[in-house]
Motif scaffolding. Sequence first.
Motif, PDB file in Angstrom:
ATOM      1  N   LEU A 134     -21.727  -8.715  -4.883  1.00 33.79           N
ATOM      2  CA  LEU A 134     -21.824  -9.528  -3.674  1.00 33.79           C
ATOM      3  C   LEU A 134     -20.983  -8.941  -2.537  1.00 33.79           C
ATOM      4  O   LEU A 134     -21.399  -8.962  -1.377  1.00 33.79           O
ATOM      5  N   MET A 135     -19.830  -8.409  -2.874  1.00 28.63           N
ATOM      6  CA  MET A 135     -18.990  -7.801  -1.838  1.00 28.63           C
ATOM      7  C   MET A 135     -19.621  -6.516  -1.305  1.00 28.63           C
ATOM      8  O   MET A 135     -19.543  -6.230  -0.110  1.00 28.63           O
ATOM      9  N   LEU A 136     -20.248  -5.734  -2.179  1.00 26.60           N
ATOM     10  CA  LEU A 136     -20.959  -4.543  -1.732  1.00 26.60           C
ATOM     11  C   LEU A 136     -22.123  -4.935  -0.818  1.00 26.60           C
ATOM     12  O   LEU A 136     -22.346  -4.309   0.225  1.00 26.60           O
ATOM     13  N   ALA A 137     -22.840  -5.983  -1.196  1.00 24.67           N
ATOM     14  CA  ALA A 137     -23.935  -6.465  -0.358  1.00 24.67           C
ATOM     15  C   ALA A 137     -23.410  -6.945   0.991  1.00 24.67           C
ATOM     16  O   ALA A 137     -24.029  -6.692   2.031  1.00 24.67           O
ATOM     17  N   ALA A 138     -22.280  -7.621   0.998  1.00 25.60           N
ATOM     18  CA  ALA A 138     -21.694  -8.108   2.255  1.00 25.60           C
ATOM     19  C   ALA A 138     -21.304  -6.929   3.154  1.00 25.60           C
ATOM     20  O   ALA A 138     -21.548  -6.961   4.364  1.00 25.60           O
ATOM     21  N   CYS A 139     -20.718  -5.902   2.568  1.00 27.57           N
ATOM     22  CA  CYS A 139     -20.334  -4.720   3.357  1.00 27.57           C
ATOM     23  C   CYS A 139     -21.558  -4.028   3.936  1.00 27.57           C
ATOM     24  O   CYS A 139     -21.580  -3.685   5.130  1.00 27.57           O
ATOM     25  N   LEU A 140     -22.567  -3.827   3.120  1.00 32.36           N
ATOM     26  CA  LEU A 140     -23.771  -3.147   3.591  1.00 32.36           C
ATOM     27  C   LEU A 140     -24.506  -3.968   4.647  1.00 32.36           C
ATOM     28  O   LEU A 140     -25.014  -3.418   5.626  1.00 32.36           O
ATOM     29  N   LEU A 141     -24.566  -5.281   4.461  1.00 30.33           N
ATOM     30  CA  LEU A 141     -25.218  -6.134   5.457  1.00 30.33           C
ATOM     31  C   LEU A 141     -24.468  -6.126   6.784  1.00 30.33           C
ATOM     32  O   LEU A 141     -25.079  -6.097   7.856  1.00 30.33           O
ATOM     33  N   ALA A 142     -23.138  -6.142   6.719  1.00 32.46           N
ATOM     34  CA  ALA A 142     -22.356  -6.102   7.952  1.00 32.46           C
ATOM     35  C   ALA A 142     -22.544  -4.770   8.682  1.00 32.46           C
ATOM     36  O   ALA A 142     -22.740  -4.742   9.902  1.00 32.46           O
ATOM     37  N   LEU A 143     -22.513  -3.683   7.943  1.00 29.28           N
ATOM     38  CA  LEU A 143     -22.724  -2.371   8.565  1.00 29.28           C
ATOM     39  C   LEU A 143     -24.124  -2.256   9.156  1.00 29.28           C
ATOM     40  O   LEU A 143     -24.302  -1.776  10.279  1.00 29.28           O
ATOM     41  N   TRP A 144     -25.124  -2.690   8.404  1.00 31.33           N
ATOM     42  CA  TRP A 144     -26.495  -2.630   8.882  1.00 31.33           C
ATOM     43  C   TRP A 144     -26.696  -3.529  10.099  1.00 31.33           C
ATOM     44  O   TRP A 144     -27.339  -3.153  11.073  1.00 31.33           O
ATOM     45  N   GLY A 145     -26.094  -4.719  10.054  1.00 25.38           N
ATOM     46  CA  GLY A 145     -26.211  -5.639  11.183  1.00 25.38           C
ATOM     47  C   GLY A 145     -25.597  -5.083  12.452  1.00 25.38           C
ATOM     48  O   GLY A 145     -26.196  -5.156  13.534  1.00 25.38           O
ATOM     49  N   PHE A 146     -24.423  -4.492  12.338  1.00 24.66           N
ATOM     50  CA  PHE A 146     -23.796  -3.928  13.532  1.00 24.66           C
ATOM     51  C   PHE A 146     -24.496  -2.668  14.015  1.00 24.66           C
ATOM     52  O   PHE A 146     -24.523  -2.397  15.213  1.00 24.66           O
ATOM     53  N   SER A 147     -25.061  -1.901  13.103  1.00 20.74           N
ATOM     54  CA  SER A 147     -25.814  -0.726  13.563  1.00 20.74           C
ATOM     55  C   SER A 147     -27.085  -1.155  14.285  1.00 20.74           C
ATOM     56  O   SER A 147     -27.449  -0.570  15.305  1.00 20.74           O
ATOM     57  N   LEU A 148     -27.765  -2.185  13.795  1.00 23.88           N
ATOM     58  CA  LEU A 148     -28.940  -2.699  14.508  1.00 23.88           C
ATOM     59  C   LEU A 148     -28.552  -3.274  15.862  1.00 23.88           C
ATOM     60  O   LEU A 148     -29.275  -3.111  16.847  1.00 23.88           O
ATOM     61  N   LEU A 149     -27.424  -3.958  15.895  1.00 23.63           N
ATOM     62  CA  LEU A 149     -26.965  -4.529  17.157  1.00 23.63           C
ATOM     63  C   LEU A 149     -26.640  -3.429  18.160  1.00 23.63           C
ATOM     64  O   LEU A 149     -26.981  -3.527  19.340  1.00 23.63           O
ATOM     65  N   ALA A 150     -26.013  -2.368  17.691  1.00 27.44           N
ATOM     66  CA  ALA A 150     -25.705  -1.253  18.590  1.00 27.44           C
ATOM     67  C   ALA A 150     -26.976  -0.553  19.060  1.00 27.44           C
ATOM     68  O   ALA A 150     -27.097  -0.190  20.230  1.00 27.44           O
ATOM     69  N   LEU A 151     -27.938  -0.393  18.151  1.00 29.86           N
ATOM     70  CA  LEU A 151     -29.170   0.298  18.515  1.00 29.86           C
ATOM     71  C   LEU A 151     -30.127  -0.586  19.311  1.00 29.86           C
ATOM     72  O   LEU A 151     -31.194  -0.144  19.700  1.00 29.86           O
ATOM     73  N   SER A 152     -29.753  -1.820  19.560  1.00 32.84           N
ATOM     74  CA  SER A 152     -30.571  -2.660  20.432  1.00 32.84           C
ATOM     75  C   SER A 152     -30.119  -2.546  21.892  1.00 32.84           C
ATOM     76  O   SER A 152     -30.660  -3.221  22.745  1.00 32.84           O
ATOM     77  N   GLN A 153     -29.158  -1.695  22.138  1.00 27.33           N
ATOM     78  CA  GLN A 153     -28.701  -1.453  23.510  1.00 27.33           C
ATOM     79  C   GLN A 153     -29.237  -0.110  23.974  1.00 27.33           C
ATOM     80  O   GLN A 153     -29.236   0.874  23.229  1.00 27.33           O
ATOM     81  N   GLU A 154     -29.696  -0.071  25.210  1.00 29.85           N
ATOM     82  CA  GLU A 154     -30.365   1.119  25.728  1.00 29.85           C
ATOM     83  C   GLU A 154     -29.483   2.360  25.715  1.00 29.85           C
ATOM     84  O   GLU A 154     -29.947   3.451  25.423  1.00 29.85           O
ATOM     85  N   ARG A 155     -28.221   2.191  26.028  1.00 27.62           N
ATOM     86  CA  ARG A 155     -27.316   3.339  26.060  1.00 27.62           C
ATOM     87  C   ARG A 155     -27.197   4.003  24.691  1.00 27.62           C
ATOM     88  O   ARG A 155     -27.237   5.221  24.558  1.00 27.62           O
ATOM     89  N   HIS A 156     -27.076   3.191  23.660  1.00 30.89           N
ATOM     90  CA  HIS A 156     -26.939   3.748  22.314  1.00 30.89           C
ATOM     91  C   HIS A 156     -28.264   4.303  21.802  1.00 30.89           C
ATOM     92  O   HIS A 156     -28.273   5.297  21.064  1.00 30.89           O
TER      93      HIS A 156
END
Length: 108
Positions: free
Chosen positions: A6-28
């Motif tokens: 569960l902790m591994l899943a939480a880490c991967l979900l957080a990383l994936w979520g922030f990478s998607l959030l960053a890639l939703s900005q035009e500059r990135h």
Amino acid sequence: MREPMLMLAACLLALWGFSLLALSQERHLERVFGSNDYPALKLRAQRAISFIAISLSLIACIAAQGASFGILLWVLLVCAAAMAIALTLTWRPQWLRRLPCPGRPRWC
């Protein structure tokens, strides 16, 4: 064995979520893919999926550690994930090309 998974899943979900959030900005997007001509509707959907992934990481932390320590652990995990994505965007933005993104641009 349940808690580490569960902790591994939480880490991967957080990383994936922030990478998607960053890639939703035009500059990135331009820095990672070389172009930022991406439909606004898909960017909004990508932001929504990123917030869902970050929220699911909170649920995984609470399921693994309980409510009191799980929330504290999630706050620290979110800070670490955001810092990791920020550093990746700074030094190795091409690494984010390989992440599974919903509605990924066709040119990559």
